[in-house]
Design a protein around this motif. Structure first.
Motif, mmCIF file in Angstrom:
data_model
loop_
_atom_site.group_PDB
_atom_site.id
_atom_site.type_symbol
_atom_site.label_atom_id
_atom_site.label_comp_id
_atom_site.label_asym_id
_atom_site.label_seq_id
_atom_site.Cartn_x
_atom_site.Cartn_y
_atom_site.Cartn_z
ATOM 1 N N ASP A 75 -8.266 96.527 132.663
ATOM 2 C CA ASP A 75 -9.110 97.395 131.839
ATOM 3 C C ASP A 75 -10.108 98.173 132.706
ATOM 4 O OD1 ASP A 75 -7.772 96.399 129.658
ATOM 5 O OD2 ASP A 75 -9.407 95.088 128.983
ATOM 6 N N GLU A 76 -10.706 97.490 133.666
ATOM 7 C CA GLU A 76 -11.676 98.143 134.559
ATOM 8 C C GLU A 76 -10.995 99.230 135.379
ATOM 9 O OE1 GLU A 76 -15.377 98.948 136.282
ATOM 10 O OE2 GLU A 76 -14.869 97.764 134.520
ATOM 11 N N LEU A 77 -9.805 98.944 135.884
ATOM 12 C CA LEU A 77 -9.061 99.929 136.662
ATOM 13 C C LEU A 77 -8.721 101.146 135.807
ATOM 14 C CD1 LEU A 77 -7.725 100.711 139.315
ATOM 15 C CD2 LEU A 77 -5.700 99.456 138.585
ATOM 16 N N SER A 78 -8.309 100.900 134.565
ATOM 17 C CA SER A 78 -8.000 102.007 133.653
ATOM 18 C C SER A 78 -9.240 102.858 133.397
ATOM 19 C CB SER A 78 -7.476 101.476 132.319
ATOM 20 O OG SER A 78 -6.248 100.848 132.504
ATOM 21 N N SER A 79 -10.378 102.197 133.221
ATOM 22 C CA SER A 79 -11.630 102.903 132.977
ATOM 23 C C SER A 79 -12.017 103.774 134.175
ATOM 24 C CB SER A 79 -12.734 101.884 132.688
ATOM 25 O OG SER A 79 -13.978 102.518 132.609
ATOM 26 N N ILE A 80 -11.892 103.239 135.366
ATOM 27 C CA ILE A 80 -12.224 103.991 136.587
ATOM 28 C C ILE A 80 -11.286 105.184 136.732
ATOM 29 C CG2 ILE A 80 -12.199 103.885 139.113
ATOM 30 C CD1 ILE A 80 -13.182 100.952 138.811
ATOM 31 N N GLN A 130 -12.258 107.884 134.270
ATOM 32 C CA GLN A 130 -13.479 108.580 134.693
ATOM 33 C C GLN A 130 -13.169 109.573 135.796
ATOM 34 O OE1 GLN A 130 -16.238 105.525 135.838
ATOM 35 N NE2 GLN A 130 -16.704 104.943 133.734
ATOM 36 N N ALA A 182 -9.114 91.851 132.301
ATOM 37 C CA ALA A 182 -10.381 92.533 132.563
ATOM 38 C C ALA A 182 -10.251 93.469 133.768
ATOM 39 C CB ALA A 182 -11.491 91.514 132.795
ATOM 40 N N LEU A 183 -9.537 93.036 134.793
ATOM 41 C CA LEU A 183 -9.335 93.884 135.969
ATOM 42 C C LEU A 183 -8.492 95.115 135.629
ATOM 43 C CD1 LEU A 183 -8.768 91.180 138.722
ATOM 44 C CD2 LEU A 183 -10.723 92.714 138.511
#
Length: 116
Positions: A85-90, A93, A82-83
């Motif tokens: 994935d969140e880092l990839s998303s940020i 963006q 999850a971390l």
């Protein structure tokens, strides 16, 4: 007298090992030894012995049954994913919202020209 002979025999049978302790460590050992009603040497030996008896590693250090340990490992993997994935998303963006390199160069040139 027998106690003194036993201690002498034990001291002769044991190896000596000199250690440099960080500031305050000697005091902490002395306090722990007093609380446990033993000598400082016995306290240090006891704590070292305990460290060799238990398995190493964060999950292994927990006194949990294997099913519980397995579920904690699974949870840790899920959190790590999850971390990531969140880092990839940020990162994605920030990449989308950042001006293209050419536009940035044009903007910098325009500012430089405006100042002249």
């Amino acid at each position: 007298m027998a106690e003194k002979q036993r201690r002498a025999a034990t001291s002769n049978d044991s190896e000596k090992f000199i250690v440099r302790l960080p500031d305050g460590m000697r005091t902490r050992i002395a306090e722990a030894a007093a609380a446990n009603h033993r000598t400082m040497n016995a306290e240090v030996v006891s704590r070292l012995q305990q460290s060799f008896e238990r398995p190493s590693g964060l999950i292994s250090d927990l006194s949990l049954d294997s099913d519980r340990r397995l579920s904690l490992k699974t949870l840790a993997r899920e959190i790590a994913k999850a971390l990531r994935d969140e880092l990839s998303s940020i990162t994605a963006q920030q990449t989308r919202s950042a001006p293209p390199a050419e536009a940035t160069k044009v903007t910098k040139r325009a500012r430089t020209t405006a100042r002249k």
